[in-house]
Design an enzyme around this catalytic site. Structure first.
Site, mmCIF file in Angstrom:
data_model
loop_
_atom_site.group_PDB
_atom_site.id
_atom_site.type_symbol
_atom_site.label_atom_id
_atom_site.label_comp_id
_atom_site.label_asym_id
_atom_site.label_seq_id
_atom_site.Cartn_x
_atom_site.Cartn_y
_atom_site.Cartn_z
ATOM 1 N N ASP A 10 -1.010 -56.517 -107.585
ATOM 2 C CA ASP A 10 -0.380 -57.440 -108.539
ATOM 3 C C ASP A 10 0.015 -58.735 -107.831
ATOM 4 O OD1 ASP A 10 -0.269 -55.215 -110.562
ATOM 5 O OD2 ASP A 10 1.040 -54.388 -109.032
ATOM 6 N N HIS A 23 4.512 -50.907 -111.225
ATOM 7 C CA HIS A 23 3.090 -51.289 -111.297
ATOM 8 C C HIS A 23 2.571 -50.879 -112.675
ATOM 9 C CE1 HIS A 23 -1.093 -51.948 -110.593
ATOM 10 N NE2 HIS A 23 -1.357 -50.690 -110.887
#
Ligand SMILES: NC(=O)c1ccc[n+]([C@@H]2O[C@H](COP(=O)([O-])OP(=O)(O)OC[C@H]3O[C@@H](n4cnc5c(N)ncnc54)[C@H](O)[C@@H]3O)[C@@H](O)[C@H]2O)c1
Ligand SMILES: O=C(O)C[C@H](O)C(=O)O
Length: 326
Positions: free
Chosen positions: A159, A187
């Protein structure tokens, strides 16, 4: 030449591992002077495929690859491991709810946590990649009472790297120009990619972009990037996930760049008011094989609300598997 270290990888016959293992063996994770013994774990039906991967690893004749262990027993794969990359997980099947996925993985990660507790090196550095990564890491950690909870981390580096590229594109810069990127939380699509401390060529990122782009383009693009890859490729991100796992472990082992930080989901000590014990992504620096949560980041109301939403999701995931936690 240094003595070899044992690196365990689970899900070793899967898509991510097909990119990951070759890069570990070539020295990209722990350095070009660090020999490794790969200890590969798979489920029994995948052992033949795993053997094919091991044959290919041999055929690369990597100078740093000092041995390969293949097993369907976590007590063998994790024996004396100093690094453990938990990639293997149960994928979401048709009609499966998030809760079913959590439970199916809870069984896997509690068994693996117990095995790490029993046989891994006491300093083992654990990175959970398999989804839901933060909660899988929590389950493994709770099943390993003899290990320091700080040994257990989950991956938000993908990410973080996605956020770097999005911002570089927007500001017509390169990722090399960007520092102090932060991913907060889970996440998942509730994660909060935060640009309030981020700099581009030393200038504040928020001064270079519009608030509208930040809220309505950047944040959802980073949050939804995994789903966009699945839609485009018909399979989840694999090479970029492997790359992020290499970045995460390399920084943890060898240190983050001077004057910068990275994003890691780590055991919350209550920093920024996040519930203690959740595996939550924070800005972290690493030095001498250890990580620290960066302290003193100022937070506005917008950031606090986003951080609380992703904390809430992690608390709900924890509560959904509470009956399986020791
Ligand atoms: N954290 C992240 O940023 C991120 C990014 C991409 C993918 N992922 C996740 O990583 C995981 C792996 O992705 P992939 O594309 O390699 O999947 P994959 O299905 O290709 O491979 C997974 C492998 O794990 C194995 N496995 C299943 N249960 C196991 C167990 N108990 N022990 C050992 N091995 C086991 C399977 O046999 C399979 O070979 C998935 O959960 C995926 O959602 C996470
Ligand atoms: O989103 C997913 O399910 C895949 C993975 O976690 C990703 O971020 O690419």
């Amino acid at each position: 030449m240094k003595a070899p270290v044992r690196v365990a990888v689970t899900g070793a016959a899967g898509q991510i591992s097909y990119s990951l293992l070759f890069r570990i063996a070539s020295g990209e994770m722990l350095g070009k002077d660090q020999p490794v013994i790969l200890q590969l774990l798979e489920i029994t039906p995948a052992l033949e495929a795993l053997n094919g991967v091991a044959m290919e690893l041999e055929d690369c004749a990597f100078p740093l690859l000092a041995g390969i262990v293949q097993s369907d027993d976590p007590n063998v794969a994790f024996k004396d491991a100093e690094y453990a990359l938990l990639v293997g997980a149960r994928p979401r099947g048709p009609g499966m709810e998030r809760k079913d996925l959590l439970e199916a993985n809870a069984a896997i990660f509690s068994a693996q946590g117990k095995a790490l507790n029993d046989v891994a090196a006491r300093s083992v550095k654990v990175l959970v990649v398999g989804n839901p990564a933060n909660t899988n890491a929590l389950i493994a950690q709770r099943n390993a009472p003899d290990l320091d909870p700080r040994n257990f981390t989950a991956m938000t580096r993908l990410d973080h790297n996605r956020a770097l590229s999005q911002l570089a594109g927007k500001t017509e810069s390169t990722v090399n120009d960007i520092t102090h990127m932060t991913i907060w939380g889970n996440h998942s699509s509730t994660q909060y990619p935060d640009l309030h401390k981020t700099q581009v060529k030393g200038a504040d990122a928020m001064g270079l972009i519009e608030q509208d782009w930040f809220e309505n383009d950047f944040i959802p693009t980073v949050q939804q990037r995994g789903a966009a890859i699945i839609k485009a490729r018909g399979a989840s991100s694999a090479a970029s996930a492997a790359n992020a796992a290499i970045d995460h472990m390399r920084d943890w082992a060898l240190g983050t760049a001077e004057g910068d930080w990275t994003s890691m989901a780590v055991y919350s000590d209550g920093s920024y008011g996040i519930q203690e014990g959740l595996i939550y992504s924070f800005p972290c620096t690493c030095k001498d094989g250890d990580w620290q949560i960066v302290q003193g980041v100022e937070l506005n109301e917008f950031s606090r609300a986003k951080m609380a939403a992703t904390e809430q999701e992690l608390a709900e995931e924890r509560d959904a598997v509470a009956h399986l936690l020791p």
